[in-house]
Motif scaffolding. Structure first.
Motif, mmCIF file in Angstrom:
data_model
loop_
_atom_site.group_PDB
_atom_site.id
_atom_site.type_symbol
_atom_site.label_atom_id
_atom_site.label_comp_id
_atom_site.label_asym_id
_atom_site.label_seq_id
_atom_site.Cartn_x
_atom_site.Cartn_y
_atom_site.Cartn_z
ATOM 1 N N VAL A 200 0.802 -1.079 0.070
ATOM 2 C CA VAL A 200 0.019 0.028 -0.005
ATOM 3 C C VAL A 200 1.097 1.251 -0.093
ATOM 4 O O VAL A 200 2.059 1.134 0.371
ATOM 5 N N PRO A 201 0.418 2.349 -0.694
ATOM 6 C CA PRO A 201 1.275 3.459 -0.242
ATOM 7 C C PRO A 201 1.277 4.395 1.226
ATOM 8 O O PRO A 201 0.441 3.643 1.867
ATOM 9 N N VAL A 230 6.307 2.758 -0.973
ATOM 10 C CA VAL A 230 5.347 1.868 -0.990
ATOM 11 C C VAL A 230 5.787 1.025 0.370
ATOM 12 O O VAL A 230 6.731 0.863 0.915
ATOM 13 N N LEU A 231 4.686 0.725 1.353
ATOM 14 C CA LEU A 231 4.746 -0.036 2.285
ATOM 15 C C LEU A 231 4.368 -1.411 2.307
ATOM 16 O O LEU A 231 3.386 -1.462 1.553
ATOM 17 N N ARG A 232 5.278 -2.349 2.601
ATOM 18 C CA ARG A 232 4.983 -3.842 2.485
ATOM 19 C C ARG A 232 4.923 -4.353 3.632
ATOM 20 O O ARG A 232 5.785 -4.509 4.444
ATOM 21 N N LEU A 233 3.870 -5.000 3.749
ATOM 22 C CA LEU A 233 3.244 -6.003 5.190
ATOM 23 C C LEU A 233 3.419 -7.265 4.713
ATOM 24 O O LEU A 233 2.869 -7.874 3.642
ATOM 25 N N GLU A 234 3.640 -8.098 5.656
ATOM 26 C CA GLU A 234 3.750 -9.612 5.283
ATOM 27 C C GLU A 234 3.228 -10.440 6.764
ATOM 28 O O GLU A 234 3.626 -9.942 7.767
ATOM 29 N N ALA A 235 2.441 -11.356 6.531
ATOM 30 C CA ALA A 235 1.656 -12.284 7.538
ATOM 31 C C ALA A 235 1.712 -13.733 7.116
ATOM 32 O O ALA A 235 1.245 -13.970 5.934
ATOM 33 N N GLU A 236 1.860 -14.616 8.043
ATOM 34 C CA GLU A 236 1.685 -15.920 7.777
ATOM 35 C C GLU A 236 0.569 -16.455 8.424
ATOM 36 O O GLU A 236 0.298 -16.212 9.577
ATOM 37 N N MET A 237 -0.467 -17.361 7.756
ATOM 38 C CA MET A 237 -1.461 -17.794 8.396
ATOM 39 C C MET A 237 -1.618 -19.389 8.132
ATOM 40 O O MET A 237 -0.921 -19.669 7.215
#
Length: 273
Positions: A200-201, A230-237
């Motif tokens: 996301v911006p 750019v903002l980069r987010l990461e999640a593990e599910m």
């Protein structure tokens, strides 16, 4: 892992086939035209690094003589010239058999498949998952090749039974497309964990990842981006999320997956707001 060499391995047969076909109908036994056309197509690939675009261009060029041979207007406008040219085209081994055009269609699909893997490599490489594009390519490649082989077998069966090549070619093409898309899609693989990446911006807000039995809330801060665009987010599910929501104050936007792929037992999902 760079997939440029793999792209080249797919592009070269398409370029050679198209170049030789034109040389055969315009200047038989003279390969100067083939070399010239091949050089132009290779230059197109090297300048754009687009395997799918180059193979598509080769396929379009290959279809032009077919359009001439089966034209209903040219026999009326140029009867003598049309008779000589159409006879030359249909007698050529490159146009009297459906196999060359089938090969070009298969190469077009394969080139697009490889470029999708390359796009994954570039995107996930920035998130720390280097080598994923190549692994994804190898994971689904046997199914893609199986689809091509099955389609080719049906084409051969149709000709053996005396069915019209023109009548069976369209169903075969549809079968290639259907099997390739269906079996190399995300539902065709199995996975035990899910990695969700969201781009996301810079903004203030939060990203909510809602799953069947768990949810994640990841806050966004404009100041955290600093000089990044750019903002980069990461999640593990454990399971595929039902939806990913971007919230900015009272505004709420449901994001859709931009890209998805399976690498072994891991499902990668990329969302972009």
């Amino acid at each position: 892992m760079s997939l440029r060499a793999v792209k080249l391995a797919v592009v070269l047969p398409a370029i050679v086939l198209t170049s030789l076909a034109y040389s055969d109908i315009l200047r038989p036994s003279d390969y100067l035209l083939a070399v010239a056309l091949g050089t132009i197509l290779m230059g197109t690939f090297l300048s754009r690094n687009s395997a799918s675009g180059t193979v598509f261009l080769s396929t379009v060029l290959y279809a032009v003589p077919y359009a001439i041979a089966f034209s209903q207007f040219l026999p009326l406008a140029f009867p003598e010239a049309y008779q000589n040219l159409s006879g030359t085209i249909l007698k050529s081994p490159y146009f009297s058999s459906p196999l060359p055009i089938f090969a070009l269609i298969a190469l077009s699909i394969l080139a697009d498949y490889i470029e999708t893997a390359d796009a994954w490599e570039n995107v996930l490489g920035e998130l720390g998952w280097r080598g994923t594009g190549g692994k994804t390519l190898l994971y689904g490649l046997p199914i893609v090749l199986l689809a091509f082989g099955l389609s080719l077998a049906l084409l051969w069966l149709g000709r053996s039974l005396g069915l019209s090549t023109g009548g069976i070619l369209l169903p075969v093409i549809l079968l290639v497309l259907g099997l390739t898309v269906a079996y190399s899609s995300i539902e065709g693989g199995s996975y035990r964990r899910v990695v969700v990446a969201v781009e996301v911006p810079p903004m203030n807000g939060e990203v909510v990842i809602e799953g069947p039995d768990e949810s994640r809330v990841m806050p966004l801060s404009r100041s955290a981006a600093f000089e990044c665009k750019v903002l980069r987010l990461e999640a593990e599910m454990r399971k595929r999320p039902r939806r990913v929501v971007l919230r900015r104050g009272e505004d709420e936007e449901v994001l859709t997956p931009l890209m998805e792929s399976v690498d072994g037992e891991t499902l990668f999902l990329l969302y972009r707001g």
